[in-house]
Design a protein around this motif. Structure first.
Motif, PDB file in Angstrom:
ATOM      1  N   LEU A  41     -19.759  15.715   2.267  1.00  0.00           N
ATOM      2  CA  LEU A  41     -20.667  14.611   1.963  1.00  0.00           C
ATOM      3  C   LEU A  41     -21.893  15.119   1.209  1.00  0.00           C
ATOM      4  O   LEU A  41     -22.339  14.488   0.240  1.00  0.00           O
ATOM      5  N   VAL A  42     -22.415  16.254   1.630  1.00  0.00           N
ATOM      6  CA  VAL A  42     -23.589  16.826   0.964  1.00  0.00           C
ATOM      7  C   VAL A  42     -23.281  17.130  -0.501  1.00  0.00           C
ATOM      8  O   VAL A  42     -24.120  16.937  -1.384  1.00  0.00           O
ATOM      9  N   ASP A  43     -22.031  17.593  -0.790  1.00  0.00           N
ATOM     10  CA  ASP A  43     -21.641  17.857  -2.174  1.00  0.00           C
ATOM     11  C   ASP A  43     -21.689  16.588  -3.016  1.00  0.00           C
ATOM     12  O   ASP A  43     -22.013  16.644  -4.211  1.00  0.00           O
ATOM     13  N   ARG A  44     -21.377  15.446  -2.385  1.00  0.00           N
ATOM     14  CA  ARG A  44     -21.363  14.168  -3.106  1.00  0.00           C
ATOM     15  C   ARG A  44     -22.724  13.475  -3.083  1.00  0.00           C
ATOM     16  O   ARG A  44     -23.040  12.691  -3.976  1.00  0.00           O
ATOM     17  N   ALA A  45     -23.483  13.740  -2.041  1.00  0.00           N
ATOM     18  CA  ALA A  45     -24.812  13.120  -1.892  1.00  0.00           C
ATOM     19  C   ALA A  45     -25.788  14.185  -1.412  1.00  0.00           C
ATOM     20  O   ALA A  45     -25.977  14.376  -0.203  1.00  0.00           O
ATOM     21  N   PRO A  46     -26.408  14.899  -2.330  1.00  0.00           N
ATOM     22  CA  PRO A  46     -27.275  16.034  -1.978  1.00  0.00           C
ATOM     23  C   PRO A  46     -28.479  15.677  -1.116  1.00  0.00           C
ATOM     24  O   PRO A  46     -29.141  16.577  -0.593  1.00  0.00           O
ATOM     25  N   ALA A  47     -28.769  14.377  -0.968  1.00  0.00           N
ATOM     26  CA  ALA A  47     -29.891  13.990  -0.105  1.00  0.00           C
ATOM     27  C   ALA A  47     -29.613  14.308   1.358  1.00  0.00           C
ATOM     28  O   ALA A  47     -30.531  14.367   2.169  1.00  0.00           O
ATOM     29  N   PHE A  48     -28.321  14.524   1.706  1.00  0.00           N
ATOM     30  CA  PHE A  48     -27.955  14.780   3.097  1.00  0.00           C
ATOM     31  C   PHE A  48     -27.925  16.272   3.404  1.00  0.00           C
ATOM     32  O   PHE A  48     -27.710  17.113   2.527  1.00  0.00           O
ATOM     33  N   SER A  49     -28.116  16.577   4.669  1.00  0.00           N
ATOM     34  CA  SER A  49     -27.850  17.903   5.215  1.00  0.00           C
ATOM     35  C   SER A  49     -27.187  17.692   6.572  1.00  0.00           C
ATOM     36  O   SER A  49     -27.121  16.562   7.067  1.00  0.00           O
ATOM     37  N   CYS A  50     -26.693  18.758   7.168  1.00  0.00           N
ATOM     38  CA  CYS A  50     -25.922  18.624   8.403  1.00  0.00           C
ATOM     39  C   CYS A  50     -26.593  19.362   9.557  1.00  0.00           C
ATOM     40  O   CYS A  50     -27.093  20.482   9.393  1.00  0.00           O
ATOM     41  N   VAL A  51     -26.582  18.734  10.723  1.00  0.00           N
ATOM     42  CA  VAL A  51     -27.124  19.322  11.939  1.00  0.00           C
ATOM     43  C   VAL A  51     -26.021  19.313  12.990  1.00  0.00           C
ATOM     44  O   VAL A  51     -25.439  18.261  13.271  1.00  0.00           O
ATOM     45  N   ARG A  52     -25.711  20.454  13.570  1.00  0.00           N
ATOM     46  CA  ARG A  52     -24.627  20.565  14.539  1.00  0.00           C
ATOM     47  C   ARG A  52     -25.186  20.532  15.952  1.00  0.00           C
ATOM     48  O   ARG A  52     -26.145  21.224  16.287  1.00  0.00           O
ATOM     49  N   ARG A  53     -24.583  19.691  16.791  1.00  0.00           N
ATOM     50  CA  ARG A  53     -24.874  19.655  18.214  1.00  0.00           C
ATOM     51  C   ARG A  53     -23.548  19.615  18.971  1.00  0.00           C
ATOM     52  O   ARG A  53     -22.487  19.346  18.379  1.00  0.00           O
ATOM     53  N   GLU A  54     -23.587  19.820  20.265  1.00  0.00           N
ATOM     54  CA  GLU A  54     -22.352  19.942  21.039  1.00  0.00           C
ATOM     55  C   GLU A  54     -21.796  18.615  21.520  1.00  0.00           C
ATOM     56  O   GLU A  54     -20.617  18.527  21.856  1.00  0.00           O
ATOM     57  N   SER A  55     -22.616  17.575  21.568  1.00  0.00           N
ATOM     58  CA  SER A  55     -22.148  16.294  22.110  1.00  0.00           C
ATOM     59  C   SER A  55     -22.937  15.145  21.500  1.00  0.00           C
ATOM     60  O   SER A  55     -23.987  15.350  20.873  1.00  0.00           O
TER      61      SER A  55
END
Length: 682
Positions: A41-55
Motif C-alpha cells: 500500500l505504501v508503494d501505491r500511496a506514499p502518504a502511508f506507513s506501517c506500524v506493527r502490533r501483536e493484536s
C-alpha cells in the motif's frame, strides 16, 4: 523517530519543523500478511506507513496514544474501540455487493454440513467454530441470539462468566481470543485472536467446520466459497435449515460492515479517506498474500464510503447490535425500575427538570432524574447512548429520532377533544403588506432549523415553489436557531446572556422555539414568523412572559398559499401551512412500557389537574414551552407498535423526504443514524 514518520496528532498535521515534509498516515497491522500488504500500500500511496502490533487491542491502544492512526475493525472491535477508555470513531465503512449496487451491512449466519441433522434448537453439546471472542458474526450475534432465545442459560455475571456458560453449553469450541480451556480445545494453533491461529477469522472458522473439527461455524454469509456451498446449509432461528444462498431470510442478524477507525479528527479522517480511495481495488484483494484472506480489508468489499463527521460507534453499530453487545459483555444494568432520566435542552429546561426531580423525589417509588444537552440532537444522541432515557420533541425531531432507532411513546394533547395535532401558520404584522406571494426577499423568523412548524413545513412550501434548495436566495435573512452561525439564517438572531448563545438551538437564544420566533417578529427582526397556531394567543392580550405584556393579538394576521390577503390569527382552520402531528415523547424501544408507566404516574400528580400540581406543574413554564409545550392539557399513550413513520403520517413523511433532497437540510445526527439503509429491523 524520523520526520517522515512523525505522528499525525489531532489537527496539528505539520509543526514548524515539518512544514515542507510529507504527512505519514500510520496503518496498524497485526500479522506478517498485513505487514506485507501494508508495505505494498505504501508503494501505491506514499502518504502511508506501517506500524506493527501483536493484536487488535494493541492497535486500538496505539491509535489512542497517537502511535498509529488507523485500522479496519469488525463490529465487536468497533464497540471496544469506541468505549470511553479509547474513544475511537468509525470514519470509513466498507461496502459490499457491486460498485453500483452495494450495502454497508452483511448477514451473520450459522453454517453446518448439509444433512448433519444439526439445528439451532439442538446445539447443546455440539462443537462450535467462532471467528473470535468479541467478534460480531462469530461471537456477539450468535451468543446474544442463543441467550435471547433461552437456548443458552445464563443467570448473569453474579453466577458465572459468560464464557463459562458458553463452555458448558458446547462440548468443545474454537473461540480465538478466549481464555485457555474448553473454548480453545478445537483450535489448531495458539487460540490467539490473530493469524497465528489458523481457525481465526471468517475463513478460519469455516475451515474449522470443513476440517470436521466443529459441527457449526458462526460466520458471515459470504464466507463459504461458491464451489463449496452445495455441501453446507444455514441454521434458521425457527429451527429449520435453508440453502446457503437463502441468507436474506435465514440468518441470525444483519451486521454493520467493517469500518476504519481512528481518533476523532475530521481532517485526519479526510486524509485517510482520500489516500485510500486513490489506491483502487488493490485494497480488496488478498490473493498475493495467500493463504491469508481478508488482509487489512475484507476481500468481499467493493468500495469505501466516508462516514458523517458525527458518527460514533453507538450510531454506527445500531441499537439492536448495541443491546446484544451490552448483554454479552456482562455489563450490569443498574436497578432503577421506577426511575427515568429526562434530557433537558439548555439552562431553562435544566432548571425545570431539576425542580421536577426534587418534586418527584418525595415519592421514592417513582422519580425523575435529569441529564442535559446543548441541543435536541445532543440529547437524542445521549438517549441512544443510554446516558438518558427520554425527552419531548417536535415532529421533525421525531423523524430524526426515528432514524436513530428511537420510538414515539406518548403524545401531547392540546384540546379537550384530545386532538394530537396542531396547525403550522405564517404570522405577519397587521398592515405590513406582506403576503405569501410576496415573501421573496423578506426576513424570516423560525422556531429552529429542522423543526416542524418553523422550518420543515414552510421551507417545503418554498422548495415546491422555487425548486431551489438555497433558501438564502429566497429570504434576505432570518433567524433559524441551529443553523450554521455564518448562515444568513443566523443574521437576525440576538442570542442571550452568554457570548456564544447567538443562533443556538436552545432557550439561551431569545428567538428560539415558538414564542421566540414570534418575539423575533414582534421586535421587528423579521417580517414573518413560522409558528404554531396558538402561539399568538398565548403571548398577547395579557398572556405570556414579560416581553409580551403590551402585545395585542389583533395587531397580527395570518398569510398562506392560495390566498391573496391576510386573515385574522384565529382563522387558522382556513389559512394554515399544514396540520401536523403534536410533539411526542421519544425513548428507546426497550424502555417503552417503563416510560409510559412513570409518566402517567407523574402526570397524575403534576399534570393540569394533578394531586400535587401546587408543588410542580409539568405543563407550565412561564410561556417558554420548557420540557412540554405550555398549551399541553395532558399526554396520552401512543398505541404499541406505532412507528415514527406511522405517527408522522404519510403527508408529513412525503414533505420531509422532499425537503431532505436539499443538501444541508438534514441534521448531522440524522446523517449518521441514516447511513446504514440496510439495517432494517428483522
Amino acid at each position: 523517530m524520523s520526520h517522515a514518520e512523525s505522528p499525525v496528532n489531532g489537527s496539528r498535521f505539520m509543526t514548524e519543523t515539518l512544514v515542507a515534509l510529507p504527512i505519514k498516515l500510520r496503518w496498524c497491522v497485526i500479522s506478517e500478511a498485513e505487514l506485507r500488504k501494508c508495505r505494498d500500500l505504501v508503494d501505491r500511496a506514499p502518504a502511508f506507513s506501517c506500524v506493527r502490533r501483536e493484536s487488535i487491542t494493541d492497535c486500538i491502544k496505539a491509535i489512542k496514544a497517537s502511535e498509529a492512526d488507523a485500522i479496519t475493525l469488525d463490529g465487536g472491535d468497533i464497540y471496544m474501540a469506541g468505549l470511553k477508555t479509547h474513544d475511537l470513531h468509525p470514519i470509513i465503512a466498507e461496502a459490499y455487493g457491486t460498485a453500483t449496487t452495494f450495502v454497508t451491512c452483511y448477514y451473520a449466519v450459522a453454517v453446518v454440513k448439509k444433512g448433519s441433522g444439526v439445528t439451532i434448537k439442538n446445539l447443546r453439546g455440539k462443537k462450535s467454530c467462532h471467528t473470535g471472542l468479541g467478534r460480531s458474526s462469530g461471537w456477539n450475534i450468535p451468543i446474544g441470539t442463543l441467550l435471547d432465545m433461552n437456548i443458552i442459560e445464563w443467570k448473569g455475571i453474579e453466577d458465572q462468566p459468560l464464557e463459562q456458560a458458553v463452555s458448558n453449553f458446547f462440548s468443545k469450541s474454537c473461540v480465538p481470543g478466549a481464555p485457555p480451556g474448553n473454548l480453545c480445545e478445537l483450535c489448531k494453533g495458539d487460540c490467539s485472536k490473530s493469524n497465528k491461529e489458523p481457525y481465526y477469522d471468517y475463513a478460519g472458522a469455516f475451515q474449522c467446520l470443513a476440517d470436521g473439527k466443529g459441527d457449526v461455524a458462526f460466520v458471515k454469509h459470504q464466507t463459504v466459497p461458491d464451489s463449496e456451498k452445495a455441501k453446507y446449509e444455514l441454521l434458521c432461528k425457527d429451527g429449520t435449515t435453508a440453502p446457503m444462498d437463502s441468507y436474506n431470510t435465514c440468518h441470525l442478524a444483519k451486521v454493520p460492515a467493517h469500518a476504519v477507525v481512528s481518533r476523532k479528527d475530521p481532517e485526519l479522517a479526510q486524509l485517510i479517506y482520500s489516500n485510500l480511495t486513490n489506491v483502487g481495488k488493490f485494497l480488496f484483494s488478498s490473493d498475493a498474500y495467500a493463504p491469508a484472506k481478508n488482509v487489512m480489508f475484507k476481500d468481499s468489499a467493493v468500495k469505501l464510503l466516508k462516514l458523517p463527521a458525527s458518527m460514533d460507534s453507538y450510531l454506527y453499530l445500531g441499537d439492536s447490535y448495541m443491546t446484544a453487545t451490552h448483554a454479552i459483555n456482562k455489563e450490569r444494568v443498574e436497578d432503577r425500575s421506577r426511575v427515568i432520566t429526562w434530557c433537558a435542552v439548555g439552562p431553562g429546561e435544566t432548571q425545570k427538570c431539576d425542580d421536577w426531580s426534587i418534586a418527584s423525589a418525595e415519592d421514592t417509588a417513582t422519580s425523575i432524574k435529569c441529564q442535559n444537552g446543548h441541543t435536541v440532537e445532543e440529547c437524542l444522541k445521549k438517549i441512544v447512548h443510554r446516558e438518558a432515557d427520554v425527552m419531548t420533541v417536535d415532529g421533525g425531531q421525531v423523524y430524526t429520532a426515528g432514524r436513530c432507532g428511537l420510538i414515539p411513546v406518548m403524545v401531547e394533547q392540546y384540546n379537550e377533544d384530545q386532538t394530537s395535532s396542531y396547525y403550522a401558520v405564517a404570522v405577519v404584522k397587521k398592515g405590513s403588506g406582506v403576503t405569501w406571494a410576496g415573501l421573496r426577499g423578506k426576513r424570516s423568523c423560525h422556531t429552529g432549523f429542522g423543526r416542524t412548524a418553523g422550518w420543515n413545513i414552510p421551507m417545503g412550501h418554498v422548495y415546491n415553489r422555487t425548486q431551489d434548495c438555497d433558501f438564502s436566495k429566497f429570504f434576505s435573512s432570518g433567524c433559524a436557531p441551529g443553523s450554521d452561525i455564518s448562515s444568513s439564517f443566523c443574521k437576525q438572531c440576538i442570542g442571550g446572556e452568554t457570548d456564544n448563545s447567538k443562533c443556538q438551538a436552545n432557550t439561551q437564544e431569545q428567538y428560539y422555539g415558538y414564542a421566540g420566533a414570534f418575539r423575533c417578529l414582534v421586535n421587528g427582526s423579521g417580517d414573518v414568523a413560522f409558528i404554531k397556531h396558538t402561539i399568538v394567543g398565548e403571548n398577547s392580550d395579557g398572556n405570556g412572559p414579560l416581553w409580551a405584556k403590551d402585545i395585542k393579538s389583533v395587531d397580527y394576521e395570518l398569510i398562506c398559499p392560495g390566498r391573496n390577503g391576510p386573515v385574522a390569527v384565529n382563522d387558522y382552520l382556513s389559512c394554515n401551512l399544514a396540520k401536523v402531528p403534536a410533539h411526542a415523547v421519544v425513548t428507546r424501544a426497550e424502555n417503552r412500557d417503563l416510560v409510559i408507566s412513570i409518566l402517567q404516574e407523574q402526570q397524575a400528580k403534576f399534570g393540569t389537574n394533578g394531586t400535587d400540581a401546587a408543588s410542580f406543574k409539568m405543563f407550565k413554564s412561564e410561556g417558554k414551552n420548557l420540557l412540554f409545550k405550555d398549551s399541553t392539557k395532558c399526554i396520552q399513550e401512543i398505541p404499541k407498535g406505532t412507528t415514527y413513520e406511522s405517527f408522522l403520517g404519510e403527508g408529513y413523511m412525503l414533505a420531509i423526504k422532499s425537503l431532505r433532497q436539499c443538501p444541508g437540510s438534514m441534521p448531522d445526527l440524522e446523517k449518521a443514524c441514516g447511513f446504514h439503509s440496510c439495517l432494517t429491523r428483522d
